[in-house]
Scaffold this motif. Sequence first.
Motif, short mmCIF file in Angstrom:
data_model
loop_
_atom_site.label_atom_id
_atom_site.label_comp_id
_atom_site.label_asym_id
_atom_site.label_seq_id
_atom_site.Cartn_x
_atom_site.Cartn_y
_atom_site.Cartn_z
N MET A 31 0.84 -1.18 0.00
CA MET A 31 0.00 0.00 0.00
C MET A 31 0.89 1.24 0.00
O MET A 31 1.92 1.26 0.63
CB MET A 31 -0.91 -0.02 1.21
N ASN A 32 0.44 2.24 -0.70
CA ASN A 32 1.25 3.41 -0.95
C ASN A 32 1.06 4.51 0.08
O ASN A 32 -0.01 4.69 0.62
CB ASN A 32 0.90 3.99 -2.32
N ALA A 33 2.11 5.28 0.30
CA ALA A 33 2.06 6.42 1.22
C ALA A 33 1.78 7.72 0.47
O ALA A 33 1.80 8.78 1.06
CB ALA A 33 3.36 6.51 1.99
N GLU A 34 1.51 7.64 -0.83
CA GLU A 34 1.34 8.84 -1.65
C GLU A 34 -0.04 9.49 -1.50
O GLU A 34 -0.27 10.57 -2.00
CB GLU A 34 1.58 8.50 -3.12
N PHE A 35 -0.96 8.84 -0.82
CA PHE A 35 -2.31 9.35 -0.67
C PHE A 35 -2.38 10.42 0.41
O PHE A 35 -1.67 10.36 1.40
CB PHE A 35 -3.28 8.20 -0.34
N GLN A 36 -3.28 11.39 0.19
CA GLN A 36 -3.52 12.43 1.19
C GLN A 36 -4.73 12.02 2.03
O GLN A 36 -5.74 11.58 1.49
CB GLN A 36 -3.79 13.77 0.53
N PHE A 37 -4.60 12.19 3.33
CA PHE A 37 -5.67 11.83 4.25
C PHE A 37 -6.27 13.10 4.83
O PHE A 37 -5.60 13.82 5.56
CB PHE A 37 -5.11 10.95 5.38
N LYS A 38 -7.53 13.36 4.50
CA LYS A 38 -8.20 14.55 5.00
C LYS A 38 -9.02 14.25 6.24
O LYS A 38 -9.47 15.16 6.92
CB LYS A 38 -9.08 15.16 3.92
N HIS A 39 -9.25 12.99 6.51
CA HIS A 39 -10.07 12.61 7.67
C HIS A 39 -9.20 11.91 8.71
O HIS A 39 -8.44 11.00 8.38
CB HIS A 39 -11.20 11.68 7.24
N GLU A 40 -9.35 12.35 9.94
CA GLU A 40 -8.55 11.79 11.03
C GLU A 40 -9.39 11.83 12.32
O GLU A 40 -10.04 12.83 12.59
CB GLU A 40 -7.29 12.63 11.19
N ILE A 41 -9.37 10.73 13.06
CA ILE A 41 -10.03 10.74 14.37
C ILE A 41 -9.14 10.04 15.40
O ILE A 41 -8.45 9.07 15.08
CB ILE A 41 -11.43 10.07 14.36
N PRO A 42 -9.16 10.55 16.63
CA PRO A 42 -8.46 9.84 17.70
C PRO A 42 -9.34 8.68 18.17
O PRO A 42 -10.57 8.77 18.14
CB PRO A 42 -8.33 10.90 18.80
N VAL A 43 -8.72 7.59 18.56
CA VAL A 43 -9.48 6.46 19.11
C VAL A 43 -8.87 6.07 20.46
O VAL A 43 -7.66 6.16 20.65
CB VAL A 43 -9.52 5.25 18.16
N GLN A 44 -9.73 5.66 21.34
CA GLN A 44 -9.30 5.25 22.67
C GLN A 44 -9.09 3.75 22.71
O GLN A 44 -9.96 2.99 22.29
CB GLN A 44 -10.33 5.66 23.71
N ILE A 45 -7.96 3.34 23.19
CA ILE A 45 -7.68 1.92 23.37
C ILE A 45 -8.24 1.51 24.72
O ILE A 45 -7.93 2.12 25.74
CB ILE A 45 -6.16 1.64 23.29
N ARG A 46 -9.09 0.50 24.71
CA ARG A 46 -9.71 0.02 25.94
C ARG A 46 -8.84 -1.08 26.56
O ARG A 46 -8.07 -1.75 25.86
CB ARG A 46 -11.11 -0.53 25.65
N PHE A 47 -9.00 -1.26 27.85
CA PHE A 47 -8.25 -2.29 28.55
C PHE A 47 -8.47 -3.66 27.91
O PHE A 47 -7.54 -4.44 27.74
CB PHE A 47 -8.66 -2.32 30.04
N SER A 48 -9.72 -3.92 27.48
CA SER A 48 -10.05 -5.21 26.88
C SER A 48 -9.46 -5.39 25.49
O SER A 48 -9.46 -6.49 24.95
CB SER A 48 -11.56 -5.41 26.83
N ASP A 49 -8.94 -4.32 24.88
CA ASP A 49 -8.32 -4.41 23.56
C ASP A 49 -6.90 -4.98 23.60
O ASP A 49 -6.35 -5.36 22.58
CB ASP A 49 -8.25 -3.02 22.91
N VAL A 50 -6.33 -5.00 24.78
CA VAL A 50 -4.93 -5.42 24.94
C VAL A 50 -4.89 -6.90 25.29
O VAL A 50 -5.62 -7.38 26.15
CB VAL A 50 -4.25 -4.57 26.04
N ASP A 51 -4.01 -7.64 24.61
CA ASP A 51 -3.93 -9.08 24.83
C ASP A 51 -2.85 -9.43 25.86
O ASP A 51 -2.24 -8.56 26.47
CB ASP A 51 -3.71 -9.82 23.50
N GLN A 52 -2.61 -10.71 26.01
CA GLN A 52 -1.68 -11.21 27.02
C GLN A 52 -0.23 -10.77 26.79
O GLN A 52 0.60 -10.84 27.68
CB GLN A 52 -1.74 -12.72 27.10
#
Length: 149
Positions: free
Chosen positions: A1-22
Amino acid sequence: MNAEFQFKHEIPVQIRFSDVDQYGHMNNSVYFSLYDLAKTSYFRDVFGEEERDKFNVVVVNINADFLAPVFFSDELMIETTMIHLGHKSLTMLQRAFNKASGVLKCQCRTVLVGYDILTKEPMEIPMAYKQAICDYEGKTLSELSQPIQ
């Protein structure tokens, strides 16, 4: 996948405790939920709340490259852009990166197809939606209709 694309949309996301594995990092399956959250936000920003609810698409293909682990303490951002508009399909590129370090953690390419809820069949994406995407991305339909390289 290429890095040449422009990204106009961005959102922060919260990592939940349950998202983390062992192993202390975010489980690979969690990325797809976060990318879905970002897709919803993207379509809301492009179409508005009311029209977003009328825009029906289904995921038909999704591919991710896991580049570096995400840890619970990471400030994770998801960027989204549209890289192709077809007659019935569209292709999005999304990236997850650590906001503080700028390290790219994962990138994902998703193909979605227009979907008629009543007939349960694929349908052409209406021109009004294609135009709204083009306007948001600052590209012409011709540019977004080119084959992906």
